[in-house]
Design an enzyme around this catalytic site. Sequence first.
Site: not given
Ligand code: BGC
Length: 762
Positions: A356-357, A484, A594-595
């Site tokens: 999704w980035d 996550e 995590k984010q």
């Molecule tokens: C993040 C995801 C991201 C992926 C690739 C993961 O560490 O939690 O949101 O899409 O990295 O960048």
Amino acid sequence: MQTNTRLIRKENYEPKELNLHETLFHNANGYIGIRGTLEEGVPTDYPTMRGQYIAGTYEIIPMKQAESLCNLVEEKQTMINVCDTQTIRLSVNGEEFAPVKGGVKDASRVLDMEEGYTERTTVWKSPAGNEIRVRIRRMAHFGIKELFTIEYEVEALNFSGEAVFDSVHMPEVANYSDPDDPRLADESPCYLKSVEKGFSGNRSFSVAETAKSGVRIAVATDHTVVSESRSDSMIREEGNALITRLRVPLKQNEKIAVIKYAAFSDSIRESDPKGKVMQVLKDAMKRPLSELYLAQKEYLSDFHAHSRMEIEGDAELNDAVLFNTYQLLCAAPHDAHSGIAAKGLSGEGYEGHFFWDTEMYVVPFFVLTDPTLAKNILSFRYATLPAARENATLLGHKKGALYPWRTITGVECSGYFPSGSAAYHINGAVAYAVIQYYLATGDADFMVTMGLEILLETARLWLDTGVYDREGRFCIQEVTGPDEYTCMVNNNYYTNASAKNNLRFAADLYEQFRDRAEVKKLAARLKLDKTEIADMKKAAEKMYLPYDEAYGINPQDDSFLDKPVWDLANTPKDVYPLLLHYHPLHLYRYQVCKQADTVLSHFLFPDLQSKETMENSFRYYEKITTHDSSLSTCVFSMTASMLGLKEEALAYFGDSAKLDLMNRHENTKDGVHTANMGGCYMAIVSGFAGLRITDEGLSVNPYVPKGLSRYSFPFAYRGRRLKLTVEKNSAKLELVSGDALEFGFRDTRAELGKEEPWVVKL
Ligand code: BGC
């Protein structure tokens, strides 16, 4: 204002630093990516990722699940290291140029972002005392996507003699791996097997094929020598390698050069990749190298004119933002055969997968700077809609499309479904990007040929997934949101809010375009039932958005607030990122993020909540977020800006713009953090400048954060080119081209005419 358009680093030839430089000084043009490894090679115990990649090319490899539950993903795609055309071994008077073994008097690396090349210069003294200056310039051409050049120049400083170049073309090369890091592949086989290779005249060529995906890669190389004296050349095959040996006399203080041209093509895009590379070389070599350099510069001058941000008050930040936006261009594909990998084309982190980035973090940059490129990027999602439909079917859905969490071809590649396939919010991100592209460009043709179908099929998926609870609220269960460290939950606030946006726009835009012939055909093809549009509207309206009275916040999901809070204050620094030190189940049982998750949805959909709820939530989540993902702090920064929390906005913005330049996550060696680069751009444009594009039009709400004195950036909006300049006490919006417009400034409407810029006191 002075911008450093060259990134310059000293080259110490130390193993760890070389690995980092391979990423920072890679060359890419959206089609090919070549890591900045040393032409002469490094000792076998050096941690090098000697890679060359072609966007969207892949092999399919098994991903055995421990238990064969129904419809789990059992194989994945992985990006392939396509060839090694970087290797050039030099010896002077019989002594091998090997700076890693010593003798370096001075060395540096340069990335020139106006000219579009990288350069490594080394002054080296051989064991016998011969001194040479070696300057190697490399370019992945933006105009001729298949072309990569190496200009290898040698100057004898204190002797005369002979230089011998062994230039290698190696069609079968291995991928990189690290079994201890889940963000990298755990095996490193060589995925390509030679089908055909050899020389045609002096030109080397190879065609190699993967065993399972059947992707064929063609590569050709050729050379020219720049020297006043006569040189000679000899070709030979040594094992798998095709080697061109060039002998060039060296006179003291004379510069001689070998120019190596390499062309790449693939069977995904070309029916005759070998014919293509031969033709590319033939055409490119007719032109002087200087002309190819000039074309590169002209291409970039256009790019910079439409995207260059200028920041006064923090020169390093100003330079870092240029580096980031340049990297976004290097990563952006120009056709529908590829998405943007998490690491762009700079390395093998995350195996070259697209997440999704792309839509949430990178597309916004292109929507505002190069809308045509944004459309190309979105066309990949349109091309992979059939695979997304199949993915939905595999997961038990009766209709709709579910985009894969990570992929190269459009087919799901995540092995661990709780933080992979369950991340349904990717549908919301793709839909969001389609809507943003449309709102910013008004491109109705895109909508009726591609965009609407994506919106309808993703909206259908939400209808198929969600259920009305006993109170009549539309609920989405068993999904994973962006965070996550919390998986498989009911009513993830972020997912529900983005599904609401997806459903609402799918219905509204369908109604807006329903009379167009293409849309009538689409509705018939999709067997779109009249009631479905009404169902979409209803689900959007009744979407359940969790709210907790006691805290006055939006809980991340139904059960989030019932879990104990992770004690971040007493968590030792050396156990970050937590994912590398704790079992996932352990993490899932705590309130620890995590984010950015709910905080991101507040930024994207601010009208859904009061300012107070968003601020309370911000305060709540900031205490429990580790920012272990590089996709996080930029979001906290822009949400803080939106909420008027200026100090926080600045603190979160912090060094994230320099994340790769400073190697802050200590993994830039695996590739750049593309999403963070786009996120930092947004933290300035949408955060500090408050630029928004909604169905009510364009609006700005700018301020200058502490430490900066002024910033400005150009952007595109509905066929116009504009420029916003923000100073401490004033802001100015200028029309560079296009028609006058009305826009929002804070709570008021403002007008920008053709003649005069709009200026306001802040
Ligand atoms: C993040 C995801 C991201 C992926 C690739 C993961 O560490 O939690 O949101 O899409 O990295 O960048």
